[in-house]
Design a protein around this motif. Structure first.
Motif, PDB file in Angstrom:
ATOM      1  N   LEU A  72     133.804  24.753  18.947  1.00 37.10           N
ATOM      2  CA  LEU A  72     134.959  23.884  18.405  1.00 37.10           C
ATOM      3  C   LEU A  72     135.467  24.335  16.978  1.00 37.10           C
ATOM      4  CD1 LEU A  72     133.272  20.560  19.100  1.00 37.10           C
ATOM      5  CD2 LEU A  72     135.205  21.555  20.363  1.00 37.10           C
ATOM      6  N   PRO A  73     136.815  24.138  16.797  1.00 37.96           N
ATOM      7  CA  PRO A  73     137.979  23.760  17.836  1.00 37.96           C
ATOM      8  C   PRO A  73     137.932  24.659  18.889  1.00 37.96           C
ATOM      9  CG  PRO A  73     138.702  24.355  15.998  1.00 37.96           C
ATOM     10  CD  PRO A  73     137.465  24.529  15.438  1.00 37.96           C
ATOM     11  N   CYS A  74     138.237  24.172  20.002  1.00 41.25           N
ATOM     12  CA  CYS A  74     138.483  25.146  21.197  1.00 41.25           C
ATOM     13  C   CYS A  74     139.744  24.982  21.847  1.00 41.25           C
ATOM     14  CB  CYS A  74     137.314  24.750  22.174  1.00 41.25           C
ATOM     15  SG  CYS A  74     137.472  25.595  23.843  1.00 41.25           S
ATOM     16  N   GLY A  75     140.267  26.139  22.271  1.00 38.97           N
ATOM     17  CA  GLY A  75     141.605  25.963  23.014  1.00 38.97           C
ATOM     18  C   GLY A  75     141.160  25.807  24.543  1.00 38.97           C
ATOM     19  N   PHE A  76     142.460  25.781  25.271  1.00 38.74           N
ATOM     20  CA  PHE A  76     142.271  25.295  26.700  1.00 38.74           C
ATOM     21  C   PHE A  76     143.178  26.012  27.458  1.00 38.74           C
ATOM     22  CE2 PHE A  76     143.264  22.357  30.379  1.00 38.74           C
ATOM     23  CZ  PHE A  76     142.020  22.099  30.616  1.00 38.74           C
ATOM     24  N   GLY A  77     142.520  26.283  28.843  1.00 39.57           N
ATOM     25  CA  GLY A  77     143.169  26.998  29.678  1.00 39.57           C
ATOM     26  C   GLY A  77     143.207  28.796  29.782  1.00 39.57           C
ATOM     27  N   SER A  78     143.376  29.070  30.911  1.00 38.86           N
ATOM     28  CA  SER A  78     142.900  30.823  31.216  1.00 38.86           C
ATOM     29  C   SER A  78     144.162  31.343  31.562  1.00 38.86           C
ATOM     30  CB  SER A  78     141.805  30.743  31.643  1.00 38.86           C
ATOM     31  OG  SER A  78     140.741  30.231  31.089  1.00 38.86           O
ATOM     32  N   ASP A  79     145.061  30.718  32.376  1.00 41.24           N
ATOM     33  CA  ASP A  79     146.264  31.693  33.085  1.00 41.24           C
ATOM     34  C   ASP A  79     147.566  31.301  32.001  1.00 41.24           C
ATOM     35  OD1 ASP A  79     144.723  32.409  34.943  1.00 41.24           O
ATOM     36  OD2 ASP A  79     145.589  31.131  36.412  1.00 41.24           O
ATOM     37  N   TYR A  80     148.344  32.579  31.983  1.00 44.09           N
ATOM     38  CA  TYR A  80     149.718  32.389  31.282  1.00 44.09           C
ATOM     39  C   TYR A  80     150.784  33.336  31.750  1.00 44.09           C
ATOM     40  CZ  TYR A  80     148.932  36.805  29.041  1.00 44.09           C
ATOM     41  OH  TYR A  80     148.855  38.234  28.933  1.00 44.09           O
ATOM     42  N   ALA A  81     152.008  33.173  31.654  1.00 42.19           N
ATOM     43  CA  ALA A  81     153.084  33.961  31.810  1.00 42.19           C
ATOM     44  C   ALA A  81     154.006  33.897  30.537  1.00 42.19           C
ATOM     45  CB  ALA A  81     153.589  33.800  33.051  1.00 42.19           C
ATOM     46  N   GLY A  82     154.630  34.925  30.301  1.00 40.78           N
ATOM     47  CA  GLY A  82     155.614  34.678  29.173  1.00 40.78           C
ATOM     48  C   GLY A  82     156.272  36.331  28.760  1.00 40.78           C
ATOM     49  N   VAL A  83     156.725  36.000  27.614  1.00 40.22           N
ATOM     50  CA  VAL A  83     157.370  37.443  27.121  1.00 40.22           C
ATOM     51  C   VAL A  83     156.683  38.148  25.882  1.00 40.22           C
ATOM     52  CG1 VAL A  83     159.687  38.393  26.279  1.00 40.22           C
ATOM     53  CG2 VAL A  83     159.561  36.408  27.996  1.00 40.22           C
ATOM     54  N   VAL A  84     156.642  39.140  25.789  1.00 40.65           N
ATOM     55  CA  VAL A  84     155.912  39.752  24.527  1.00 40.65           C
ATOM     56  C   VAL A  84     156.744  39.653  23.420  1.00 40.65           C
ATOM     57  CG1 VAL A  84     155.052  41.938  23.544  1.00 40.65           C
ATOM     58  CG2 VAL A  84     154.538  41.648  25.950  1.00 40.65           C
TER      59      VAL A  84
END
Length: 319
Positions: A72-84
């Motif tokens: 903690l504190p911990c992020g959430f989720g493991s898949d993403y898409a976007g732009v460099v």
């Protein structure tokens, strides 16, 4: 280092975090400093993040979180898409402005994520070029489920002479596994709830309801027998496959360790497998049903829906 060329503020951003481990009620959208790309890293301005059962399972309690190295504190989720939008020293395969997708364990639902140019989802995160013809919402659900499905298909190696039983065929991994097996020429019988029958048919599988009497129902659908099986939910399909005479060497599971059965792990997926899946989708040969999209502010509602395990397809968070 190349500086960001995006109009979005690069000093802070939103991130879904947990300050205590627990259910959806523990999730908060916080304003945090934007991470910076170091040597061998790229920063991605995330536009969409896909949800997986493992996301809320890993953060459900402190004991489970510790098994995955989460604190903690911990992020959430493991898949993403976007732009460099930023690259670090030594990065050669990506440039600012490139569309990318990939995985970053327990930190993908955020405006910005930093990943390694040559990393793994669980160690440093990774990135792949998003092909033309693949939208960000779809690209954002590929990393975990696509890798896991590809690994499971590789274990049982289905072909035109096979009838494959897929347990949990309508789930996030199942939608990929069924279609990959069909592309390999196999006949597929997919287990699911009665309400998932039409969705399974749309993927190319013959639907069968799970639960008591599964073996008899499968025999009725496949009088010539079943030759391979994948259990994408628990152990029930493994047990049914054994009763149907499928040898252990043609059975795999992703959510349980079973003596004699080779487990499929997306971390061991063959190089290039995820890029191949992305190209199949871009060319229209593989489809990914998106069941629902939510703005990041509704992350709790999205996770509550995903946790019901009765969603036919994937859930996406838009940022």
């Amino acid at each position: 280092m190349q500086e960001p060329n995006t109009g979005v503020s690069a000093t802070t951003g939103r991130a879904v975090q947990l300050e205590s481990f627990g259910g959806p009620e523990a999730l908060k959208v916080n304003e945090v400093p934007a991470p910076k790309a170091g040597a061998g890293q790229l920063r991605v301005r995330v536009t969409a993040a896909g949800l997986n059962p493992m996301d809320w399972f890993m953060t459900s309690d402190a004991e489970t979180a510790s098994r995955f190295g989460l604190t903690l504190p911990c992020g959430f989720g493991s898949d993403y898409a976007g732009v460099v939008d930023q690259i670090g020293e030594g990065v050669t395969k990506f440039a600012v402005g490139d569309r990318v997708f990939g995985g970053a364990m327990s930190r993908s639902v955020a405006d910005y994520v930093v990943v390694q140019e040559a990393g793994a989802i669980a160690v440093g995160g990774n990135a792949h070029h998003t092909p033309d013809g693949l939208d960000d919402n779809t690209a954002a659900v590929l990393a975990i489920a696509g890798c896991t499905a590809s690994a499971a298909v590789a274990v049982v190696n289905p072909g035109p002479d096979d009838t494959l039983l897929v347990g949990g065929a309508g789930g996030g991994v199942g939608v990929f596994a069924v279609q990959l097996a069909r592309l390999a020429g196999a006949r597929v019988i997919g287990t699911g709830s009665a309400s998932s029958a039409d969705a399974l048919r749309a993927l190319g599988a013959k639907p069968v309801t799970y639960g008591d009497g599964l073996v008899d129902r499968v025999r009725a659908l496949a009088p010539d027998g079943v030759t391979a099986a994948m259990d994408l939910h628990g152990t029930d399909t493994v047990q049914a496959a054994r009763k149907l005479g499928v040898p252990d060497g043609r059975i795999t599971a992703i959510a349980a360790q079973i003596d004699g059965i080779t487990s499929a792990n997306g971390a061991n997926v063959a190089p290039g497998a995820l890029e191949e899946i992305a190209q199949l989708i871009a060319s229209g040969r593989l489809r990914v049903p998106i069941s629902a999209t939510f703005p990041v502010e509704q992350i709790r509602e999205a996770v509550e829906l995903q946790a019901t395990r009765h969603v036919h397809g994937k859930i996406v968070i838009n940022l």
